[in-house]
Scaffold this motif. Sequence first.
Motif, PDB file in Angstrom:
ATOM      1  N   ILE A   1       9.825  22.116  15.789  1.00  0.00           N
ATOM      2  CA  ILE A   1      10.303  20.790  16.158  1.00  0.00           C
ATOM      3  C   ILE A   1      10.075  19.862  14.976  1.00  0.00           C
ATOM      4  CG2 ILE A   1      10.008  21.060  18.643  1.00  0.00           C
ATOM      5  CD1 ILE A   1       7.388  19.613  18.492  1.00  0.00           C
ATOM      6  N   HIS A   2      10.977  18.911  14.808  1.00  0.00           N
ATOM      7  CA  HIS A   2      10.850  17.916  13.750  1.00  0.00           C
ATOM      8  C   HIS A   2      10.515  16.578  14.398  1.00  0.00           C
ATOM      9  CE1 HIS A   2      12.300  14.896  10.762  1.00  0.00           C
ATOM     10  NE2 HIS A   2      11.655  15.708   9.956  1.00  0.00           N
ATOM     11  N   VAL A   3       9.416  15.979  13.928  1.00  0.00           N
ATOM     12  CA  VAL A   3       8.946  14.696  14.450  1.00  0.00           C
ATOM     13  C   VAL A   3       9.181  13.654  13.365  1.00  0.00           C
ATOM     14  CG1 VAL A   3       7.025  13.478  15.517  1.00  0.00           C
ATOM     15  CG2 VAL A   3       7.185  15.964  15.725  1.00  0.00           C
ATOM     16  N   GLY A   4      10.144  12.785  13.588  1.00  0.00           N
ATOM     17  CA  GLY A   4      10.596  11.906  12.519  1.00  0.00           C
ATOM     18  C   GLY A   4       9.703  10.730  12.211  1.00  0.00           C
TER      19      GLY A   4
ATOM     20  N   GLY B   1       7.432   8.749  24.241  1.00  0.00           N
ATOM     21  CA  GLY B   1       8.450   7.924  23.600  1.00  0.00           C
ATOM     22  C   GLY B   1       8.681   8.240  22.146  1.00  0.00           C
ATOM     23  N   ILE B   2       8.467   9.508  21.751  1.00  0.00           N
ATOM     24  CA  ILE B   2       8.590   9.915  20.350  1.00  0.00           C
ATOM     25  C   ILE B   2       9.855  10.752  20.176  1.00  0.00           C
ATOM     26  CG2 ILE B   2       7.493  11.243  18.502  1.00  0.00           C
ATOM     27  CD1 ILE B   2       4.819  10.678  20.044  1.00  0.00           C
ATOM     28  N   PRO B   3      10.728  10.402  19.238  1.00  0.00           N
ATOM     29  CA  PRO B   3      11.938  11.204  19.013  1.00  0.00           C
ATOM     30  C   PRO B   3      11.596  12.562  18.400  1.00  0.00           C
ATOM     31  CG  PRO B   3      11.761   9.455  17.367  1.00  0.00           C
ATOM     32  CD  PRO B   3      10.675   9.207  18.369  1.00  0.00           C
ATOM     33  N   VAL B   4      12.119  13.617  19.013  1.00  0.00           N
ATOM     34  CA  VAL B   4      11.821  14.985  18.587  1.00  0.00           C
ATOM     35  C   VAL B   4      13.124  15.766  18.491  1.00  0.00           C
ATOM     36  CG1 VAL B   4      10.658  17.136  19.222  1.00  0.00           C
ATOM     37  CG2 VAL B   4       9.539  14.945  19.667  1.00  0.00           C
ATOM     38  N   ARG B   5      13.270  16.535  17.435  1.00  0.00           N
ATOM     39  CA  ARG B   5      14.434  17.420  17.286  1.00  0.00           C
ATOM     40  C   ARG B   5      13.966  18.865  17.356  1.00  0.00           C
ATOM     41  NH1 ARG B   5      18.093  18.856  11.941  1.00  0.00           N
ATOM     42  NH2 ARG B   5      19.601  20.174  13.064  1.00  0.00           N
ATOM     43  N   GLU B   6      14.553  19.662  18.244  1.00  0.00           N
ATOM     44  CA  GLU B   6      14.217  21.075  18.356  1.00  0.00           C
ATOM     45  C   GLU B   6      15.043  21.880  17.366  1.00  0.00           C
ATOM     46  OE1 GLU B   6      13.375  22.537  22.496  1.00  0.00           O
ATOM     47  OE2 GLU B   6      14.508  20.720  23.016  1.00  0.00           O
TER      48      GLU B   6
ATOM     49  N   ILE C   1       0.857  -1.193   0.000  1.00  0.00           N
ATOM     50  CA  ILE C   1       0.000   0.000   0.000  1.00  0.00           C
ATOM     51  C   ILE C   1       0.892   1.242   0.000  1.00  0.00           C
ATOM     52  CG2 ILE C   1      -1.707   1.308   1.337  1.00  0.00           C
ATOM     53  CD1 ILE C   1      -2.671  -1.452   2.398  1.00  0.00           C
ATOM     54  N   PRO C   2       0.626   2.216  -0.879  1.00  0.00           N
ATOM     55  CA  PRO C   2       1.488   3.406  -0.953  1.00  0.00           C
ATOM     56  C   PRO C   2       1.591   4.120   0.398  1.00  0.00           C
ATOM     57  CG  PRO C   2       0.008   3.325  -2.844  1.00  0.00           C
ATOM     58  CD  PRO C   2      -0.435   2.231  -1.903  1.00  0.00           C
ATOM     59  N   HIS C   3       2.830   4.392   0.814  1.00  0.00           N
ATOM     60  CA  HIS C   3       3.066   5.058   2.089  1.00  0.00           C
ATOM     61  C   HIS C   3       4.485   5.607   2.098  1.00  0.00           C
ATOM     62  CE1 HIS C   3       5.112   1.259   2.761  1.00  0.00           C
ATOM     63  NE2 HIS C   3       5.707   1.786   3.830  1.00  0.00           N
ATOM     64  N   ALA C   4       4.759   6.474   3.056  1.00  0.00           N
ATOM     65  CA  ALA C   4       6.114   7.001   3.256  1.00  0.00           C
ATOM     66  C   ALA C   4       6.216   7.546   4.664  1.00  0.00           C
ATOM     67  CB  ALA C   4       6.429   8.104   2.243  1.00  0.00           C
ATOM     68  N   VAL C   5       7.369   7.351   5.288  1.00  0.00           N
ATOM     69  CA  VAL C   5       7.652   7.974   6.579  1.00  0.00           C
ATOM     70  C   VAL C   5       8.430   9.250   6.269  1.00  0.00           C
ATOM     71  CG1 VAL C   5       8.742   7.730   8.830  1.00  0.00           C
ATOM     72  CG2 VAL C   5       7.676   5.747   7.735  1.00  0.00           C
ATOM     73  N   THR C   6       7.753  10.366   6.364  1.00  0.00           N
ATOM     74  CA  THR C   6       8.293  11.644   5.900  1.00  0.00           C
ATOM     75  C   THR C   6       8.833  12.519   7.025  1.00  0.00           C
ATOM     76  OG1 THR C   6       6.112  12.662   6.115  1.00  0.00           O
ATOM     77  CG2 THR C   6       6.654  11.692   3.983  1.00  0.00           C
ATOM     78  N   GLY C   7       8.331  12.315   8.252  1.00  0.00           N
ATOM     79  CA  GLY C   7       8.579  13.281   9.323  1.00  0.00           C
ATOM     80  C   GLY C   7       7.748  14.529   9.082  1.00  0.00           C
ATOM     81  N   LYS C   8       7.648  15.382  10.103  1.00  0.00           N
ATOM     82  CA  LYS C   8       6.920  16.635   9.918  1.00  0.00           C
ATOM     83  C   LYS C   8       7.503  17.713  10.815  1.00  0.00           C
ATOM     84  CE  LYS C   8       3.166  16.295  13.325  1.00  0.00           C
ATOM     85  NZ  LYS C   8       1.711  16.232  13.487  1.00  0.00           N
TER      86      LYS C   8
END
Length: 401
Positions: free
Chosen positions: A145-148, A121-126, A90-97
Motif C-alpha cells: 500500500i502507498h500512504v501519500g 481518514g488517511i488516503p491509501v492506494r493498494e 526547516i528541511p522537510h519533504a512529503v514523500t509518501g511511503k
Amino acid sequence: MVLVRPAYDCDVLVIGGGIVGLSTAYAITRAAPGTRVTVLEKEPGPARHQTGRNSGVIHSGIYYRPGSLKARYAVRGAAEMVKFCAEYGIPHAVTGKLIVATDRSELPRLHALVQRGRENGIPVRELGGSQITEYEPEVRGLAAIHVGTTGICDFVAVARQLAHGSGAEIRYGTRVVRVDRRPERGVAVLTASGDVVRGRVLVNCAGLHSDEIARLTGDDPDVRIVPFRGEYYELARPELVRGLVYPVPDPAFPFLGVHLTRGIDGGVHIGPNAVPALAREGYGWSTVRLRELGATLTWPGSWRIARRHWRYGAGEMRRSLSKGAFTEAVRRLLPGVSEGDLVPTAAGVRAQAVLRDGTLVDDFLIREGPRTVHVLNAPSPAATASLPIGREVARRALAVL
C-alpha cells in the motif's frame, strides 16, 4: 498576622528538553501569554535522546487504533508539522511511503491496515506486486500500500525552533535530583549543581526518565520505563531506495520492524531492530548502568514480556549480534542489498512504558497528580504529533495553575 506567599521562579516548570517538553512550553506561552515557563534539561542542548535519534519520519497515523490518542494526534500532527517546517524553513519533504507484504501470511494484516487507514481518514492506494516498482524499482513484494501523507523532516531543527519561539527560560546542563511538592505551595526542584527552582506546576516530559521523575514527586505511576535500543545501519548505495519502505508490522508489538528511510540529507537509514538496553541511555551493549538495569529486572512486567515474547526477542537479538542476520531481514524488501552495503550508524533508545502485568503501553500515557502533569509514554509518533501533544499537556498544566 501577615501571610507570606512563596516566591516562584516560574509558573510552569517543565522537566525535559526533548520535542514534547519544548512543544509544551511553546503551547503554554501561546495559550496564556505572560505565563512564566522554565525548562530544565540535563543535556547541554535540546533533543539529545529520542527526538534526535530516530529515523526522522513524519508518520501518517495509519498504524494506530481509530480513536486512540496516537491516531488522533498523528493525523493532526503530521499536517501541522509540515506546515510548521514550511513556515520556519526547516528541511522537510512529503514523500509518501510503501508498506510491503513479502509473505502470504502478511496479506490479511496489510488489508487490515488499508481499512484502518481509511477509518483514520488517511488516503491509501493498494498495489499489486508488479506495481511496487512504480515507486521503488529495487523493492520486491507480493502486494503493498502507498500512504501519500508520510514525510520526513529534521526534528532536531524543529525542537530548536520550538525552544526559540516559546520565550521560555531554558536551562541546559541542569539535572534534577530531588523534587519537593506541596499542593498548597507548588513544587521546588533541587538540581545537581545545588540550585533550587520553584514553580506553581511541574510538567514531567523526561522521556527515558519520566517514571523516575514521577516517583520523585511522590506520585506512583505504576508503570516502568523499560528501554529498548534500536540499531541502525546506513545504506552505502542510497540510490537503491527512492523514499520510505516498511514491512507489514506485527500488531502484537509496538515496533514497526526494520525499514528503509531516505532522510532529508539524501542518505538511507536501515532499521531499527528492538533489543533490551542495559541502561536508560544504553546506545550500545557496552553501556551498562547497574542501578537502571536492576530497576528493569525487578519490575514484574519485564519478566512477563520475556516469557510472552521470547521468540520475537530472540530474533531481534540475533539481528543485533549478526550483521548477516540483519542483512537477511533487509533483503526481504530489498533483494539487491549485500552485507557490505550496510554501514553501522548511531543507535536510538525507545522509552517504552510497561505495566506490571507485562503489557506494553501502546498509546500516549499522560497522568496528573497534585500540581503535576506526567507524560509517561510518548513513543513514536511523538515527534510527529508533538504540536498537538504539547497543546494537550499545556491545557492540563494551565488548568491547575
